[in-house]
Motif scaffolding. Structure first.
Motif, PDB file in Angstrom:
ATOM      1  N   GLY A  76       9.804  58.350  44.711  1.00  0.00           N
ATOM      2  CA  GLY A  76       8.706  57.602  45.311  1.00  0.00           C
ATOM      3  C   GLY A  76       9.171  56.778  46.497  1.00  0.00           C
ATOM      4  N   LYS A  77       8.245  56.132  47.141  1.00  0.00           N
ATOM      5  CA  LYS A  77       8.516  55.280  48.301  1.00  0.00           C
ATOM      6  C   LYS A  77       9.198  56.059  49.423  1.00  0.00           C
ATOM      7  CE  LYS A  77      10.557  50.891  49.694  1.00  0.00           C
ATOM      8  NZ  LYS A  77      11.545  49.854  49.369  1.00  0.00           N
ATOM      9  N   THR A  78      10.530  56.066  49.487  1.00  0.00           N
ATOM     10  CA  THR A  78      11.232  56.765  50.566  1.00  0.00           C
ATOM     11  C   THR A  78      11.393  58.258  50.299  1.00  0.00           C
ATOM     12  OG1 THR A  78      13.341  56.173  49.540  1.00  0.00           O
ATOM     13  CG2 THR A  78      12.501  54.707  51.249  1.00  0.00           C
ATOM     14  N   ALA A  79      10.996  58.732  49.122  1.00  0.00           N
ATOM     15  CA  ALA A  79      11.000  60.157  48.787  1.00  0.00           C
ATOM     16  C   ALA A  79      12.379  60.793  48.927  1.00  0.00           C
ATOM     17  CB  ALA A  79       9.988  60.900  49.633  1.00  0.00           C
ATOM     18  N   GLY A  80      13.429  60.043  48.614  1.00  0.00           N
ATOM     19  CA  GLY A  80      14.771  60.607  48.644  1.00  0.00           C
ATOM     20  C   GLY A  80      15.423  60.618  50.001  1.00  0.00           C
ATOM     21  N   ARG A  81      14.763  60.065  51.031  1.00  0.00           N
ATOM     22  CA  ARG A  81      15.326  60.069  52.388  1.00  0.00           C
ATOM     23  C   ARG A  81      16.150  58.826  52.695  1.00  0.00           C
ATOM     24  NH1 ARG A  81      12.619  63.011  56.813  1.00  0.00           N
ATOM     25  NH2 ARG A  81      11.456  64.747  55.918  1.00  0.00           N
ATOM     26  N   GLY A  82      16.036  57.819  51.899  1.00  0.00           N
ATOM     27  CA  GLY A  82      16.752  56.587  52.190  1.00  0.00           C
ATOM     28  C   GLY A  82      15.976  55.709  53.153  1.00  0.00           C
ATOM     29  N   HIS A  83      16.612  54.631  53.580  1.00  0.00           N
ATOM     30  CA  HIS A  83      15.954  53.651  54.443  1.00  0.00           C
ATOM     31  C   HIS A  83      16.337  53.880  55.905  1.00  0.00           C
ATOM     32  CE1 HIS A  83      14.247  51.034  51.325  1.00  0.00           C
ATOM     33  NE2 HIS A  83      15.297  51.414  50.606  1.00  0.00           N
ATOM     34  N   LYS A  84      15.340  54.014  56.737  1.00  0.00           N
ATOM     35  CA  LYS A  84      15.489  54.071  58.191  1.00  0.00           C
ATOM     36  C   LYS A  84      16.454  55.173  58.638  1.00  0.00           C
ATOM     37  CE  LYS A  84      14.505  49.134  58.639  1.00  0.00           C
ATOM     38  NZ  LYS A  84      14.997  47.851  59.194  1.00  0.00           N
ATOM     39  N   GLY A  85      16.706  55.207  59.895  1.00  0.00           N
ATOM     40  CA  GLY A  85      17.627  56.192  60.447  1.00  0.00           C
ATOM     41  C   GLY A  85      16.919  57.461  60.905  1.00  0.00           C
ATOM     42  N   GLN A  86      17.664  58.278  61.649  1.00  0.00           N
ATOM     43  CA  GLN A  86      17.110  59.495  62.219  1.00  0.00           C
ATOM     44  C   GLN A  86      16.730  60.514  61.153  1.00  0.00           C
ATOM     45  OE1 GLN A  86      19.754  61.532  64.900  1.00  0.00           O
ATOM     46  NE2 GLN A  86      18.086  62.337  66.133  1.00  0.00           N
ATOM     47  N   LYS A  87      17.524  60.617  60.091  1.00  0.00           N
ATOM     48  CA  LYS A  87      17.253  61.589  59.040  1.00  0.00           C
ATOM     49  C   LYS A  87      16.060  61.185  58.181  1.00  0.00           C
ATOM     50  CE  LYS A  87      21.975  63.327  58.640  1.00  0.00           C
ATOM     51  NZ  LYS A  87      23.129  63.550  57.731  1.00  0.00           N
ATOM     52  N   ALA A  88      15.723  59.910  58.162  1.00  0.00           N
ATOM     53  CA  ALA A  88      14.580  59.456  57.372  1.00  0.00           C
ATOM     54  C   ALA A  88      13.269  59.600  58.126  1.00  0.00           C
ATOM     55  CB  ALA A  88      14.774  57.999  56.957  1.00  0.00           C
ATOM     56  N   ARG A  89      13.348  59.641  59.457  1.00  0.00           N
ATOM     57  CA  ARG A  89      12.115  59.610  60.251  1.00  0.00           C
ATOM     58  C   ARG A  89      11.641  61.009  60.655  1.00  0.00           C
ATOM     59  NH1 ARG A  89      14.840  54.835  62.435  1.00  0.00           N
ATOM     60  NH2 ARG A  89      13.620  53.009  61.799  1.00  0.00           N
ATOM     61  N   GLY A  90      12.531  61.949  60.847  1.00  0.00           N
ATOM     62  CA  GLY A  90      12.107  63.268  61.305  1.00  0.00           C
ATOM     63  C   GLY A  90      13.236  64.273  61.222  1.00  0.00           C
ATOM     64  N   THR A  91      13.006  65.422  61.826  1.00  0.00           N
ATOM     65  CA  THR A  91      13.993  66.494  61.812  1.00  0.00           C
ATOM     66  C   THR A  91      14.608  66.650  63.197  1.00  0.00           C
ATOM     67  OG1 THR A  91      12.267  68.109  62.310  1.00  0.00           O
ATOM     68  CG2 THR A  91      12.775  67.737  59.985  1.00  0.00           C
ATOM     69  N   MET A  92      15.823  67.248  63.221  1.00  0.00           N
ATOM     70  CA  MET A  92      16.529  67.499  64.470  1.00  0.00           C
ATOM     71  C   MET A  92      16.535  68.998  64.764  1.00  0.00           C
ATOM     72  SD  MET A  92      17.740  64.853  62.672  1.00  0.00           S
ATOM     73  CE  MET A  92      19.126  65.456  61.765  1.00  0.00           C
ATOM     74  N   LYS A  93      16.774  69.346  66.002  1.00  0.00           N
ATOM     75  CA  LYS A  93      16.837  70.759  66.347  1.00  0.00           C
ATOM     76  C   LYS A  93      18.072  71.388  65.725  1.00  0.00           C
ATOM     77  CE  LYS A  93      19.264  70.092  70.750  1.00  0.00           C
ATOM     78  NZ  LYS A  93      19.224  70.326  72.204  1.00  0.00           N
ATOM     79  N   PHE A  94      18.009  72.691  65.584  1.00  0.00           N
ATOM     80  CA  PHE A  94      19.095  73.417  64.942  1.00  0.00           C
ATOM     81  C   PHE A  94      20.364  73.301  65.779  1.00  0.00           C
ATOM     82  CE2 PHE A  94      21.549  77.345  64.332  1.00  0.00           C
ATOM     83  CZ  PHE A  94      21.763  77.269  62.968  1.00  0.00           C
ATOM     84  N   GLY A  95      21.469  72.940  65.135  1.00  0.00           N
ATOM     85  CA  GLY A  95      22.748  72.805  65.805  1.00  0.00           C
ATOM     86  C   GLY A  95      23.040  71.411  66.318  1.00  0.00           C
ATOM     87  N   PHE A  96      22.111  70.454  66.156  1.00  0.00           N
ATOM     88  CA  PHE A  96      22.327  69.078  66.613  1.00  0.00           C
ATOM     89  C   PHE A  96      23.301  68.379  65.678  1.00  0.00           C
ATOM     90  CE2 PHE A  96      21.075  64.557  66.872  1.00  0.00           C
ATOM     91  CZ  PHE A  96      21.370  64.342  68.205  1.00  0.00           C
ATOM     92  N   GLU A  97      24.342  67.751  66.237  1.00  0.00           N
ATOM     93  CA  GLU A  97      25.395  67.115  65.445  1.00  0.00           C
ATOM     94  C   GLU A  97      25.490  65.624  65.720  1.00  0.00           C
ATOM     95  OE1 GLU A  97      29.052  69.210  65.900  1.00  0.00           O
ATOM     96  OE2 GLU A  97      28.141  71.182  65.572  1.00  0.00           O
ATOM     97  N   GLY A  98      24.374  65.000  66.003  1.00  0.00           N
ATOM     98  CA  GLY A  98      24.365  63.550  66.153  1.00  0.00           C
ATOM     99  C   GLY A  98      24.763  63.053  67.524  1.00  0.00           C
ATOM    100  N   GLY A  99      24.891  63.883  68.487  1.00  0.00           N
ATOM    101  CA  GLY A  99      25.250  63.459  69.834  1.00  0.00           C
ATOM    102  C   GLY A  99      26.601  63.957  70.283  1.00  0.00           C
ATOM    103  N   GLN A 100      27.479  64.339  69.343  1.00  0.00           N
ATOM    104  CA  GLN A 100      28.775  64.866  69.746  1.00  0.00           C
ATOM    105  C   GLN A 100      28.620  66.314  70.233  1.00  0.00           C
ATOM    106  OE1 GLN A 100      31.357  64.870  66.363  1.00  0.00           O
ATOM    107  NE2 GLN A 100      30.425  66.672  65.443  1.00  0.00           N
ATOM    108  N   THR A 101      29.649  66.793  70.909  1.00  0.00           N
ATOM    109  CA  THR A 101      29.590  68.148  71.445  1.00  0.00           C
ATOM    110  C   THR A 101      29.474  69.155  70.302  1.00  0.00           C
ATOM    111  OG1 THR A 101      30.992  67.463  73.288  1.00  0.00           O
ATOM    112  CG2 THR A 101      30.749  69.833  72.902  1.00  0.00           C
TER     113      THR A 101
END
Length: 265
Positions: A76-101
């Protein structure tokens, strides 16, 4: 004590002396309406197996996890995503590694694949000479790629054609006439020195099928197609267009003229 036992035996005596019911066969207990059905049906399976009793194996199915439906469910509440952050708010494109090459850009690129490359099966003049001496190839007739395949001079799979090589050129001492896709300079000189000829012919994929397996078209009820013209990049590398069905006699070696452009009036 003995008095009670004697009284109990007198009351149970009629029940103990009654004969036991005989076990009748299963088929005698079947109603007459099922007599015909009993001849073709095993009633042991009919009684045990029913469609309404079929169930999945225990543990093979699971209930769908309902998220965001209260803290008691654990999702419930956060539905297993945790609090805040990029992974809690949406999805990233395939192959995205957080900004590193990413790995696909970090690894180097090596070479390329040529889409216009051609693969030819090589065959030497020495192998053809052995087959002629063995009597498997008739040197008086035209030797085509179909002849080379049927006699085992080349493999069964011909991708883009056959290349005639000069290996064993000294064994050619009589005139032979061949039709192949490519030929080396040494092989051509050896054949022409013996009084023979080599013609470079063009076949596309469908043309090779009609040349090597004409029975396939008869089985499908189709007509043998006409020979296709070579593409512009291969016109200067061939002498003529291949003939269908497979020819048996050579034709005079006259190089075909290139297709002229239409004259404007």
């Amino acid at each position: 004590m003995w008095r009670r036992f004697s009284l109990l035996s007198t009351h149970l005596k009629p029940y103990l002396l009654t004969p036991k019911p005989s076990l009748q066969p299963l088929q005698q207990q079947i109603p007459p309406s099922f007599s015909k059905l009993s001849q073709f049906t095993n009633f042991s399976t009919v009684c045990l197996l029913r469609l309404n009793d079929l169930r999945d194996n225990p543990g093979s199915t699971h209930k769908k996890i309902r998220k965001g439906r209260g803290i008691g469910s654990g999702k419930g509440k956060t539905a297993g995503r945790g609090h805040k952050g990029q992974k809690a708010r949406g999805t990233m494109k395939f192959g995205f590694e957080g900004g590193q090459t990413p790995l696909r850009r970090a690894l180097p690129r090596r070479g390329f694949k040529n889409r216009f490359s051609l693969t030819f099966q090589p065959v030497g003049l020495g192998k053809i000479a052995k087959l002629i001496n063995a009597g498997e190839i008739d040197s008086s007739e035209l030797i085509t790629m179909k002849t080379l395949k049927e006699t085992g001079a080349i493999g069964k799979k011909i991708e883009d054609g056959v290349r005639l090589m000069g290996r064993g050129a000294e064994e050619i001492k009589w005139p032979i006439h061949l039709e192949v896709t490519r030929v080396t300079a040494r092989a051509k000189e050896a054949v022409e020195a013996a009084g023979g000829s080599v013609r470079k012919v063009y076949y596309n994929k469908l043309g090779f099928r009609a040349l090597l397996r004409p029975e396939w078209f008869e089985k499908k009820g189709r007509l043998i197609p006409k020979a296709a013209q070579p593409p512009p990049k291969q016109r200067d590398k061939v002498d003529s267009v291949g003939r269908l069905p497979a020819p048996t006699k050579p034709i005079p070696f006259v190089k075909e003229k290139e297709m002229e452009s239409p004259v404007e009036v």
